[in-house]
Design a protein around this motif. Structure first.
Motif, PDB file in Angstrom:
ATOM      1  N   VAL A 284       0.679  -0.994   0.167  1.00 48.88           N
ATOM      2  CA  VAL A 284       0.080   0.083   0.168  1.00 48.88           C
ATOM      3  C   VAL A 284       0.794   1.251   0.104  1.00 48.88           C
ATOM      4  CG1 VAL A 284      -1.835   1.307   1.451  1.00 48.88           C
ATOM      5  CG2 VAL A 284      -2.078  -1.181   0.967  1.00 48.88           C
ATOM      6  N   SER A 285       1.895   1.158   0.922  1.00 45.67           N
ATOM      7  CA  SER A 285       2.795   2.531   1.026  1.00 45.67           C
ATOM      8  C   SER A 285       3.606   2.789  -0.350  1.00 45.67           C
ATOM      9  CB  SER A 285       3.391   2.454   2.350  1.00 45.67           C
ATOM     10  OG  SER A 285       4.052   1.298   2.407  1.00 45.67           O
ATOM     11  N   THR A 286       4.002   1.659  -0.940  1.00 47.75           N
ATOM     12  CA  THR A 286       5.017   1.957  -1.971  1.00 47.75           C
ATOM     13  C   THR A 286       4.261   2.204  -3.488  1.00 47.75           C
ATOM     14  OG1 THR A 286       5.294  -0.482  -2.260  1.00 47.75           O
ATOM     15  CG2 THR A 286       6.959   0.894  -1.115  1.00 47.75           C
ATOM     16  N   SER A 287       2.886   1.626  -3.447  1.00 47.46           N
ATOM     17  CA  SER A 287       2.339   1.709  -4.814  1.00 47.46           C
ATOM     18  C   SER A 287       1.158   2.305  -4.865  1.00 47.46           C
ATOM     19  CB  SER A 287       2.277   0.194  -5.442  1.00 47.46           C
ATOM     20  OG  SER A 287       2.160  -0.601  -4.547  1.00 47.46           O
TER      21      SER A 287
ATOM     22  N   ASN B  53      -1.510   5.679  -4.379  1.00 43.03           N
ATOM     23  CA  ASN B  53      -1.612   6.909  -4.208  1.00 43.03           C
ATOM     24  C   ASN B  53      -2.894   7.158  -3.268  1.00 43.03           C
ATOM     25  OD1 ASN B  53      -4.345   6.813  -5.146  1.00 43.03           O
ATOM     26  ND2 ASN B  53      -3.506   7.027  -7.437  1.00 43.03           N
ATOM     27  N   ALA B  54      -2.753   8.399  -2.462  1.00 41.26           N
ATOM     28  CA  ALA B  54      -3.538   8.816  -1.573  1.00 41.26           C
ATOM     29  C   ALA B  54      -5.090   8.144  -1.515  1.00 41.26           C
ATOM     30  CB  ALA B  54      -3.732  10.422  -1.100  1.00 41.26           C
ATOM     31  N   GLU B  55      -5.563   8.574  -2.764  1.00 35.96           N
ATOM     32  CA  GLU B  55      -6.963   7.971  -3.020  1.00 35.96           C
ATOM     33  C   GLU B  55      -7.220   6.380  -2.704  1.00 35.96           C
ATOM     34  OE1 GLU B  55     -11.179   8.405  -4.571  1.00 35.96           O
ATOM     35  OE2 GLU B  55      -9.546  10.013  -3.735  1.00 35.96           O
ATOM     36  N   GLN B  56      -6.223   5.588  -3.405  1.00 33.54           N
ATOM     37  CA  GLN B  56      -6.411   4.340  -3.620  1.00 33.54           C
ATOM     38  C   GLN B  56      -5.971   3.864  -1.837  1.00 33.54           C
ATOM     39  OE1 GLN B  56      -3.240   3.338  -6.359  1.00 33.54           O
ATOM     40  NE2 GLN B  56      -4.706   2.177  -7.675  1.00 33.54           N
ATOM     41  N   ALA B  57      -5.285   4.349  -0.987  1.00 31.83           N
ATOM     42  CA  ALA B  57      -4.628   3.946  -0.141  1.00 31.83           C
ATOM     43  C   ALA B  57      -5.816   4.057   1.108  1.00 31.83           C
ATOM     44  CB  ALA B  57      -3.625   4.693   0.575  1.00 31.83           C
ATOM     45  N   ARG B  58      -6.515   5.161   0.744  1.00 28.58           N
ATOM     46  CA  ARG B  58      -8.012   5.381   1.564  1.00 28.58           C
ATOM     47  C   ARG B  58      -9.064   4.308   1.649  1.00 28.58           C
ATOM     48  NH1 ARG B  58     -11.496   8.497   4.641  1.00 28.58           N
ATOM     49  NH2 ARG B  58     -13.345   8.640   3.402  1.00 28.58           N
ATOM     50  N   SER B  59      -9.125   3.685   0.084  1.00 27.91           N
ATOM     51  CA  SER B  59     -10.028   2.839  -0.263  1.00 27.91           C
ATOM     52  C   SER B  59      -9.650   1.486   0.171  1.00 27.91           C
ATOM     53  CB  SER B  59     -10.457   2.918  -1.857  1.00 27.91           C
ATOM     54  OG  SER B  59      -9.391   2.226  -2.510  1.00 27.91           O
ATOM     55  N   VAL B  60      -8.463   1.285   0.093  1.00 24.10           N
ATOM     56  CA  VAL B  60      -7.817   0.100   0.658  1.00 24.10           C
ATOM     57  C   VAL B  60      -8.118  -0.255   2.097  1.00 24.10           C
ATOM     58  CG1 VAL B  60      -5.832  -1.398   1.084  1.00 24.10           C
ATOM     59  CG2 VAL B  60      -6.127  -0.458  -1.395  1.00 24.10           C
TER      60      VAL B  60
END
Lengths: 343, 257
Positions: free
Chosen positions: A177-180, A182-189
């Protein structure tokens, strides 16, 4: 000594019927409550229409919301709760450890890693679905635990292996999550990792229903064997139980149920840990009664948790894992406290 | 209860990793008799017990039950003939005395067959036999060590076995409860193998005694022939005085310290 003679589950059967009734009420409420306010009468009519029992005129959009969104969601919640509680009960009995559950053993963590790999790294180039990724991850984590705990398999070793698996797969997930992302994706993950029933549809109902039904039947079939594990593996073996076979079959069923649930709704903790203890308190330790009770109480718990997650900060929805932990922990504390008093 | 069976180990060998734990031991128990296993800690008593009970498979040699290889029996088939009481049994489960004794009927029932009145009768009989009839509803975790062993003995008897195997069943018990348990076992008519620590109790309760040391069988025979001052010095490293007791006519072993 007098308190030791009391069997708190004397009225167990009545309790189970009560839970069954409560489950029906909760599911009706779960279907009736939502962003779009729909009268109860319309709710019931929409369901009975679709079942071919009635032909009451209902606005099409309302009927679609009820049938395609809310009812399917409520059913998946019920089957998820049942499956996770059942998995927890099986793992606790088989490993003779009150702390065992899919979450603790790292099976949920493995499923999350698998799903995140598909979601963010593009494993399988779109050919593999998120569910398949989660399923592969769960099986991988499970294989990891079995391999680490193999040789002379004891309950403690399996738990330790599970702790190692959780750490490893959670670290892998965070790394990905932290390497690949973006902020938007991280939030949804992150949202998905904490569990969500948003977006489940009828195919999910069919899958979860069949997996949990098969799981329940296999587990109940082995309930005598699970009883025989009360005093450990050698004791079970000396009572005529084929210990290795029972272990493999039940652990695989548990992995299957967990992987299916995680791939659908994310990793939801605490249900597998708390519900079996609560069910034991109601019907006692005998598995013939305990396993169906776990499925029922787990279903009820999850349906209610889903309702709470939708109304507590409406119109937004809380991750279901947050609700199960917030409701589960105090509940669990009460059980621990009462158990201490009985002992 | 089926006819008494004879149990025998023929040159059994068992290894833990590369370490030889049981090294070519042959012992046998005649139907209805009691064989005691004695030996210092680590002499292989518990491992031999596990081999005799069919809980472990020997690397070499065979265990024979009634002239049939034990490995040829199905798990349940074997559990209907051979019951085991372990050193100490532990559980986290909130089970009652009755729950535990009922477990003994497991090998006699198929996966979903209902509990029968015959099962009930057997459970009641065994509870009476060990004197726990009025404590059936009591929880396992409230029992003392001696009571727990009595419950496990009742569970083993509920299996309706022809052979009873006990692994130091009186360890951790005070002397009254040790004698209690062994008296109960003595009154049974089943073939019995018991690993036992106390030489005086072994002399009192066993028909024959097998002495183990470092995984090997040292000697085997009636207590009066086996429990000699020389054997005790050789195997246990303790100087002892062996005499016949004026009180019960059995051997009396005094350790000279």
């Amino acid at each position: 000594m007098t308190s030791s003679r009391i069997r708190p589950w004397a009225a167990g059967t009545a309790g189970v019927l009560l839970v069954l009734a409560a489950l029906l009420v909760a599911m009706t409420a779960g279907v009736a409550i939502g962003e779009m306010t729909i009268p109860m009468k319309t709710t019931v009519a929409a369901v009975t229409n679709r079942l071919g029992l009635t032909e009451i005129a209902v606005p099409r959009i309302q009927e679609a919301v009820i049938w395609d969104y809310r009812l399917s969601r409520s059913l998946v919640a019920a089957f998820c709760g049942a499956g996770l509680a059942l998995s927890g009960a099986i793992l606790q009995s088989l490993l003779r450890n009150p702390l065992a559950e899919p979450y603790v053993l790292g099976i949920s963590a493995g499923a999350s890693t698998g799903a995140v790999s598909v979601m963010l790294l593009g494993f399988g180039a779109g050919a593999i679905s998120l569910s398949a990724g989660a399923f592969a991850g769960a099986l991988l984590a499970f294989a990891f635990v079995v391999m680490l705990a193999s040789g002379r398999q004891t309950a403690d070793r399996t738990i330790l292996a599970g702790v190692a698996a959780s750490q490893l797969f959670n670290a892998l997930t965070s790394y990905i999550v932290s390497t690949s992302a973006n902020a938007e994706q991280a939030r949804s993950v992150m949202f998905w990792l904490l569990g969500s029933f948003a977006g489940v549809r009828w195919p999910d109902v069919a899958l979860s229903a069949s997996v949990v039904s098969i799981g329940l039947v296999v587990c109940i079939w082995h309930s005598r064997a699970l009883d025989a594990f009360t005093f450990g593996e050698d004791a079970a073996r000396s009572l005529g139980i084929a210990v290795q076979r029972v272990r493999v079959v039940l652990l695989l069923v548990t992995a299957l149920m967990t992987a299916t649930m995680v791939s659908m709704v994310g990793a939801i903790g605490f249900v597998g840990l708390v519900i079996p203890h609560a069910a034991r308190f109601i019907v006692g330790p005998g598995h013939m009664r305990l396993l169906p009770a776990c499925a029922l109480v787990g279903a009820l718990f999850m349906v209610v948790a889903d309702i709470v997650s939708r109304i507590i900060i409406a119109p937004q929805v809380l991750p279901i894992g947050v609700v199960t932990a917030l409701v589960g922990v105090p509940f669990f504390s009460v059980i621990l406290y009462r158990a201490r008093r009985v002992a | 209860m089926s006819a008494h069976l004879m149990l025998a180990a023929n040159a059994v060998r068992w290894l833990a990793g590369r370490k030889v734990i049981v090294d070519g031991v042959s012992v046998s128990v005649e139907p209805g008799q009691t064989l005691g296993l004695i030996g210092p800690n680590g002499s292989g008593k518990s491992s031999l017990i596990r081999l005799l009970a069919g809980l472990r498979a020997p690397a070499e040699g065979d265990v024979m039950l009634d002239r049939r290889k034990i490995s040829g029996f199905g798990r349940r088939e074997l559990a209907r003939r051979v019951a085991v009481v372990e050193q100490h049994s532990m559980t986290e489960a909130n089970v009652t005395v009755l729950d535990v004794v009922k477990l003994g009927r497991t090998p006699h029932r198929s996966a979903l067959s209902p509990w029968t009145s015959a099962d009930d009768e057997i459970v009641e009989n065994t509870l009476r036999r060990v004197g726990l009839t009025d404590r059936r509803e009591q929880f396992w975790h409230t029992l003392s060590g001696g009571e727990r062993q009595r419950v496990q003995l009742a569970r083993a008897l509920a299996q309706s076995p022809s052979v009873l195997i006990l692994d130091e069943p009186t360890n951790h018990l005070d002397i009254q409860h040790q004698i209690d348990i062994l008296r109960l076992v003595e009154d049974l008519s089943v073939t019995t193998v018991v690993a036992i620590h106390d030489l005086n109790l072994a002399a009192r309760f066993c028909d024959r005694i097998a002495v183990l040391s470092e995984g090997k069988l040292v000697t085997c025979g009636p207590p009066a022939e086996i429990l000699t001052e020389k054997m005790i010095a050789d195997v246990f490293g303790v100087e002892a005085h062996v005499s016949t007791s004026a009180h019960h006519g059995r051997l009396h072993i005094q350790f000279l310290m």
